[in-house]
Design a protein around this motif. Structure first.
Motif, PDB file in Angstrom:
ATOM      1  N   SER A  17      28.157 152.875  29.213  1.00  0.00           N
ATOM      2  CA  SER A  17      29.421 153.297  28.617  1.00  0.00           C
ATOM      3  C   SER A  17      29.322 153.468  27.101  1.00  0.00           C
ATOM      4  CB  SER A  17      30.534 152.324  28.977  1.00  0.00           C
ATOM      5  OG  SER A  17      30.182 151.019  28.616  1.00  0.00           O
ATOM      6  N   LEU A  18      28.386 152.783  26.493  1.00  0.00           N
ATOM      7  CA  LEU A  18      28.192 152.938  25.052  1.00  0.00           C
ATOM      8  C   LEU A  18      27.844 154.384  24.701  1.00  0.00           C
ATOM      9  CD1 LEU A  18      28.383 151.106  22.623  1.00  0.00           C
ATOM     10  CD2 LEU A  18      25.967 150.636  22.834  1.00  0.00           C
ATOM     11  N   VAL A  25      32.591 159.690  19.551  1.00  0.00           N
ATOM     12  CA  VAL A  25      32.455 159.654  18.090  1.00  0.00           C
ATOM     13  C   VAL A  25      31.850 160.957  17.585  1.00  0.00           C
ATOM     14  CG1 VAL A  25      31.185 158.559  16.202  1.00  0.00           C
ATOM     15  CG2 VAL A  25      32.437 157.149  17.833  1.00  0.00           C
ATOM     16  N   ASN A  26      30.863 161.457  18.270  1.00  0.00           N
ATOM     17  CA  ASN A  26      30.261 162.734  17.866  1.00  0.00           C
ATOM     18  C   ASN A  26      31.267 163.877  17.950  1.00  0.00           C
ATOM     19  OD1 ASN A  26      27.767 161.655  17.254  1.00  0.00           O
ATOM     20  ND2 ASN A  26      26.959 161.986  19.309  1.00  0.00           N
ATOM     21  N   LYS A  31      35.919 164.285  11.330  1.00  0.00           N
ATOM     22  CA  LYS A  31      37.122 163.581  10.893  1.00  0.00           C
ATOM     23  C   LYS A  31      36.858 162.108  10.592  1.00  0.00           C
ATOM     24  CE  LYS A  31      39.993 166.624  13.648  1.00  0.00           C
ATOM     25  NZ  LYS A  31      40.945 166.740  14.752  1.00  0.00           N
ATOM     26  N   LEU A  32      35.612 161.675  10.758  1.00  0.00           N
ATOM     27  CA  LEU A  32      35.255 160.262  10.614  1.00  0.00           C
ATOM     28  C   LEU A  32      34.406 160.034   9.371  1.00  0.00           C
ATOM     29  CD1 LEU A  32      34.264 159.556  14.326  1.00  0.00           C
ATOM     30  CD2 LEU A  32      36.382 158.897  13.176  1.00  0.00           C
ATOM     31  N   PRO A  33      34.401 158.805   8.860  1.00  0.00           N
ATOM     32  CA  PRO A  33      33.478 158.492   7.762  1.00  0.00           C
ATOM     33  C   PRO A  33      32.038 158.732   8.232  1.00  0.00           C
ATOM     34  CG  PRO A  33      35.043 156.693   8.105  1.00  0.00           C
ATOM     35  CD  PRO A  33      35.219 157.653   9.251  1.00  0.00           C
ATOM     36  N   LEU A  76      39.015 155.670  21.650  1.00  0.00           N
ATOM     37  CA  LEU A  76      39.840 156.589  20.869  1.00  0.00           C
ATOM     38  C   LEU A  76      40.714 155.832  19.869  1.00  0.00           C
ATOM     39  CD1 LEU A  76      40.899 159.076  23.692  1.00  0.00           C
ATOM     40  CD2 LEU A  76      39.338 159.552  21.783  1.00  0.00           C
ATOM     41  N   HIS A  77      41.255 154.702  20.268  1.00  0.00           N
ATOM     42  CA  HIS A  77      42.071 153.867  19.376  1.00  0.00           C
ATOM     43  C   HIS A  77      41.279 153.491  18.123  1.00  0.00           C
ATOM     44  CE1 HIS A  77      45.095 150.520  18.733  1.00  0.00           C
ATOM     45  NE2 HIS A  77      44.072 150.077  18.014  1.00  0.00           N
ATOM     46  N   GLU A  78      40.042 153.047  18.310  1.00  0.00           N
ATOM     47  CA  GLU A  78      39.217 152.653  17.161  1.00  0.00           C
ATOM     48  C   GLU A  78      38.799 153.870  16.338  1.00  0.00           C
ATOM     49  OE1 GLU A  78      39.433 149.651  16.457  1.00  0.00           O
ATOM     50  OE2 GLU A  78      40.139 149.019  18.430  1.00  0.00           O
ATOM     51  N   ILE A  79      38.588 154.985  16.994  1.00  0.00           N
ATOM     52  CA  ILE A  79      38.280 156.227  16.273  1.00  0.00           C
ATOM     53  C   ILE A  79      39.443 156.588  15.347  1.00  0.00           C
ATOM     54  CG2 ILE A  79      38.093 158.739  16.602  1.00  0.00           C
ATOM     55  CD1 ILE A  79      36.201 158.123  18.983  1.00  0.00           C
TER      56      ILE A  79
END
Length: 137
Positions: A17-18, A25-26, A31-33, A76-79
């Motif tokens: 699942s990781l 994330v990809n 939109k991410l650091p 998604l919440h953590e993203i």
């Protein structure tokens, strides 16, 4: 062949699942650091599903869930937290998050459940899952 979450999940198996989290994330990378990392973890508190460590630019996620959708929504919440940190700047995000948490504690509310950052992240994650990822499972 178009990669979908269902394809990745079936190809890699539930223990991987990781990799699904990395795929997500990809997908949101712009939109991410930059340089964000994902690590699998276990929390002593069973109610915790994940967190975003602003200082280390790391999403820590529990990978044991009853439903696949709960796992995806947690990622998604953590993203969303990471996206907010990029938009606001990491130090401003951290400062405002901590101020919100301390304010809630001071007025007798729950530091997490009543936190506007957490409420917004959960709302976004639920909506994003329904709009973009639900059809993959």
């Amino acid at each position: 062949m178009k990669k979908t979450l269902k394809y990745i999940y079936e190809a890699l198996g539930k223990t991987e699942s990781l990799r699904i989290a990395e795929f997500l994330v990809n997908h949101y990378d712009s939109k991410l650091p930059s340089g964000i990392k994902i690590v699998e973890t276990s929390f002593s508190d069973d109610t915790l599903k994940g967190d975003y460590d602003v200082d280390r630019n790391k999403i820590r996620i529990r990978t044991s869930y009853n439903k696949k959708s709960d796992f995806i929504i947690s990622v998604l919440h953590e993203i969303k937290h990471a996206m907010d940190a990029k938009d606001m700047g990491k130090s401003k995000y951290k400062k405002e998050y901590e101020m919100e948490m301390n304010y809630l504690i001071g007025i007798g509310k729950h530091r997490y459940d009543d936190n506007k950052f957490e409420i917004e992240a959960e709302r976004w994650a639920q909506k994003e899952y329904r709009k973009r990822w639900k059809g993959d499972f």
